[in-house]
Design a protein around this motif. Structure first.
Motif, PDB file in Angstrom:
ATOM      1  N   ARG A  56      12.209  17.885  -5.943  1.00 52.16           N
ATOM      2  CA  ARG A  56      11.322  17.022  -5.152  1.00 52.16           C
ATOM      3  C   ARG A  56      10.933  15.786  -5.966  1.00 52.16           C
ATOM      4  NH1 ARG A  56      11.806  17.051  -1.173  1.00 52.16           N
ATOM      5  NH2 ARG A  56      11.000  19.062  -0.432  1.00 52.16           N
ATOM      6  N   ILE A  57      11.011  14.609  -5.339  1.00 50.58           N
ATOM      7  CA  ILE A  57      10.504  13.372  -5.935  1.00 50.58           C
ATOM      8  C   ILE A  57       8.989  13.377  -5.783  1.00 50.58           C
ATOM      9  CG2 ILE A  57      10.474  10.855  -5.798  1.00 50.58           C
ATOM     10  CD1 ILE A  57      13.333  11.039  -4.641  1.00 50.58           C
ATOM     11  N   TRP A 115      -0.527  15.977   4.034  1.00 48.22           N
ATOM     12  CA  TRP A 115      -0.063  15.526   2.722  1.00 48.22           C
ATOM     13  C   TRP A 115       1.340  16.079   2.500  1.00 48.22           C
ATOM     14  CZ3 TRP A 115      -0.565  18.666  -2.206  1.00 48.22           C
ATOM     15  CH2 TRP A 115       0.144  18.038  -3.235  1.00 48.22           C
ATOM     16  N   ILE A 116       2.326  15.266   2.756  1.00 48.25           N
ATOM     17  CA  ILE A 116       3.708  15.715   2.585  1.00 48.25           C
ATOM     18  C   ILE A 116       4.458  14.900   1.532  1.00 48.25           C
ATOM     19  CG2 ILE A 116       3.917  16.766   4.865  1.00 48.25           C
ATOM     20  CD1 ILE A 116       5.269  14.242   5.873  1.00 48.25           C
ATOM     21  N   LEU A 117       4.122  13.626   1.341  1.00 49.25           N
ATOM     22  CA  LEU A 117       4.808  12.803   0.340  1.00 49.25           C
ATOM     23  C   LEU A 117       4.599  13.387  -1.055  1.00 49.25           C
ATOM     24  CD1 LEU A 117       3.901   9.188   1.526  1.00 49.25           C
ATOM     25  CD2 LEU A 117       6.178  10.225   1.565  1.00 49.25           C
ATOM     26  N   GLY A 118       5.692  13.582  -1.781  1.00 47.52           N
ATOM     27  CA  GLY A 118       5.607  14.143  -3.113  1.00 47.52           C
ATOM     28  C   GLY A 118       5.195  15.595  -3.131  1.00 47.52           C
ATOM     29  N   HIS A 119       5.216  16.221  -1.980  1.00 45.43           N
ATOM     30  CA  HIS A 119       4.766  17.603  -1.812  1.00 45.43           C
ATOM     31  C   HIS A 119       5.834  18.397  -1.049  1.00 45.43           C
ATOM     32  CE1 HIS A 119       1.651  20.397   0.379  1.00 45.43           C
ATOM     33  NE2 HIS A 119       2.269  21.045  -0.584  1.00 45.43           N
ATOM     34  N   LEU A 120       6.011  18.033   0.215  1.00 43.60           N
ATOM     35  CA  LEU A 120       7.003  18.711   1.049  1.00 43.60           C
ATOM     36  C   LEU A 120       8.199  17.826   1.384  1.00 43.60           C
ATOM     37  CD1 LEU A 120       4.521  20.490   3.481  1.00 43.60           C
ATOM     38  CD2 LEU A 120       5.566  21.401   1.387  1.00 43.60           C
ATOM     39  N   ILE A 121       8.057  16.512   1.192  1.00 41.51           N
ATOM     40  CA  ILE A 121       9.182  15.581   1.283  1.00 41.51           C
ATOM     41  C   ILE A 121       9.109  14.650   0.068  1.00 41.51           C
ATOM     42  CG2 ILE A 121       9.149  15.682   3.820  1.00 41.51           C
ATOM     43  CD1 ILE A 121       8.086  12.779   3.786  1.00 41.51           C
ATOM     44  N   ASP A 122      10.177  13.899  -0.159  1.00 44.49           N
ATOM     45  CA  ASP A 122      10.233  13.040  -1.344  1.00 44.49           C
ATOM     46  C   ASP A 122       9.172  11.952  -1.297  1.00 44.49           C
ATOM     47  OD1 ASP A 122      12.275  14.470  -2.516  1.00 44.49           O
ATOM     48  OD2 ASP A 122      13.855  13.255  -1.624  1.00 44.49           O
ATOM     49  N   GLY A 123       8.618  11.650  -2.493  1.00 43.08           N
ATOM     50  CA  GLY A 123       7.473  10.777  -2.585  1.00 43.08           C
ATOM     51  C   GLY A 123       7.737   9.407  -3.167  1.00 43.08           C
ATOM     52  N   THR A 124       6.682   8.815  -3.706  1.00 44.04           N
ATOM     53  CA  THR A 124       6.633   7.378  -4.001  1.00 44.04           C
ATOM     54  C   THR A 124       6.935   7.008  -5.451  1.00 44.04           C
ATOM     55  OG1 THR A 124       4.263   7.546  -4.441  1.00 44.04           O
ATOM     56  CG2 THR A 124       4.928   6.991  -2.184  1.00 44.04           C
ATOM     57  N   GLN A 125       7.119   7.965  -6.316  1.00 44.21           N
ATOM     58  CA  GLN A 125       7.438   7.645  -7.708  1.00 44.21           C
ATOM     59  C   GLN A 125       8.953   7.431  -7.818  1.00 44.21           C
ATOM     60  OE1 GLN A 125       5.570  10.680 -10.119  1.00 44.21           O
ATOM     61  NE2 GLN A 125       3.532  10.109  -9.399  1.00 44.21           N
TER      62      GLN A 125
END
Length: 351
Positions: A56-57, A115-125
């Motif tokens: 995961r991102i 809250w799914i970004l960087g958790h359950l789908i790819d995030g912002t980093q």
């Protein structure tokens, strides 16, 4: 593209990954210009958030430029500079309509979790990110607002305001104590002032952070390693206890502190992300007429807070202690994870 990838507890890597693609008509692709590291990311790396899987991102905060939109997006366009909300909300389900976007019932990621970004789908980093529900999960960056300040509106400023101050029911004349003068705690200190409390007491183990809170609106600072920390707080409340105790760390000791200092009829607002159980001595507290609140930010005050920041009615820019290049993100994590030593508050990465 390059991205910061979670590889299991204690493991992460800045590595090549496929570029994100539009998967639904309501999506947008955003080229990241600025992102940051949250205390929640450190919890993930410790293994406190088991739903985050290998590959995961990470990251759920960011500012960037839209490079592509789905065919259902009409209110945003390629080239718009936007703030990415840490909460992805469809805007249509029962919980979104009720103002509980943190529990959005859409199937993206998992139904019931906003809250799914960087958790359950790819995030912002990363260099690019796919943002679901673009029209309700992005908002335009006002002209003249610095990227490093704008990124604070993705998560920490709304979190401190909503889950600390609003859920805590802060009102004019209250004495408020904020346990933990990290970025989210400072956001609670700053936004509490919007409601007219008589005193805001910042409490932290780190004397430097406690004193720093005075620059952001705290009226008093207490160092929690002092053996008489509670007596210091009680002396500021005529011995009755604080009206609102905001827990902004997420460990058993700080939870205990919040419960120990609140007055009968007061509020305890838990903001911290807890990775271990805490005690709640109901046999002693049942008679105290307390209100206890918990929650995940809904980010439904982010647009309002953005206006206040843009007009300099509140100024969180001082929360940013360190700037890094995006591709130096592993050094940024090292600095942020050693905050007591490095005096890091918010570490921001610019592409």
């Amino acid at each position: 593209m390059k991205a910061l990838v979670f590889r299991g507890p204690g493991q992460k890597a800045w590595e090549e990954v496929p570029d994100p693609k539009i998967l639904a008509g309501t999506d947008a692709i955003v080229r990241i210009e600025s992102t940051t590291i949250c205390g929640t990311d450190l919890h993930i790396l410790k293994g406190d958030v088991p739903d985050v899987t290998d590959g995961r991102i990470l990251g759920h905060e960011g500012v960037g430029v839209i490079t592509e939109v789905g065919d259902a997006v009409t209110g945003l366009a390629v080239g718009d500079r936007v703030i990415i909300s840490c909460i992805s909300a469809c805007g249509k389900c029962e919980f979104c309509v009720a103002g509980l976007q943190s529990h959005c019932l859409a199937s993206e990621g998992a139904s019931g979790i906003g809250w799914i970004l960087g958790h359950l789908i790819d995030g912002t980093q990363a260099e690019f990110v796919r943002v679901p529900f673009a029209e309700t999960s992005l908002h335009r960056l006002p002209e003249g607002l610095a990227l490093e300040t704008a990124v604070l509106l993705s998560d920490i400023l709304p979190t401190g305001h909503e889950i600390g101050v609003q859920y805590g029911g802060v009102k004019a004349g209250d004495v408020v104590a904020v346990v933990g003068a990290g970025p989210v705690g400072l956001a609670a200190v700053m936004t509490a002032q919007l409601y007219g409390p008589s005193k805001v007491i910042a409490i932290d183990l780190d004397a430097n952070r406690a004193e720093l809170a005075l620059q952001f609106g705290a009226t008093h600072a207490v160092v929690s390693s002092d053996s008489d920390w509670r007596e210091q707080v009680m002396a500021l409340t005529d011995g009755l206890g604080v009206d609102v105790a905001i827990e902004a760390v997420g460990i058993p000791r700080t939870w205990d502190m919040a419960v120990e200092m609140v007055r009968p009829g007061g509020h305890v607002a838990n903001v911290g992300v807890h990775g271990a159980p805490v005690d709640f001595p109901l046999e002693r507290l049942w008679i105290q007429n307390l209100t206890i609140t918990t929650g995940l930010v809904n980010a439904n005050t982010a647009r309002m807070l953005t206006k206040l920041v843009a007009e300099q009615r509140i100024d969180p820019s001082g929360f940013v202690s360190h700037l890094f290049a995006l591709d130096d993100i592993e050094s940024a994590y090292d600095t942020f994870s050693r905050a007591a030593e490095t005096k890091a508050l918010k570490v921001v990465l610019n592409a």
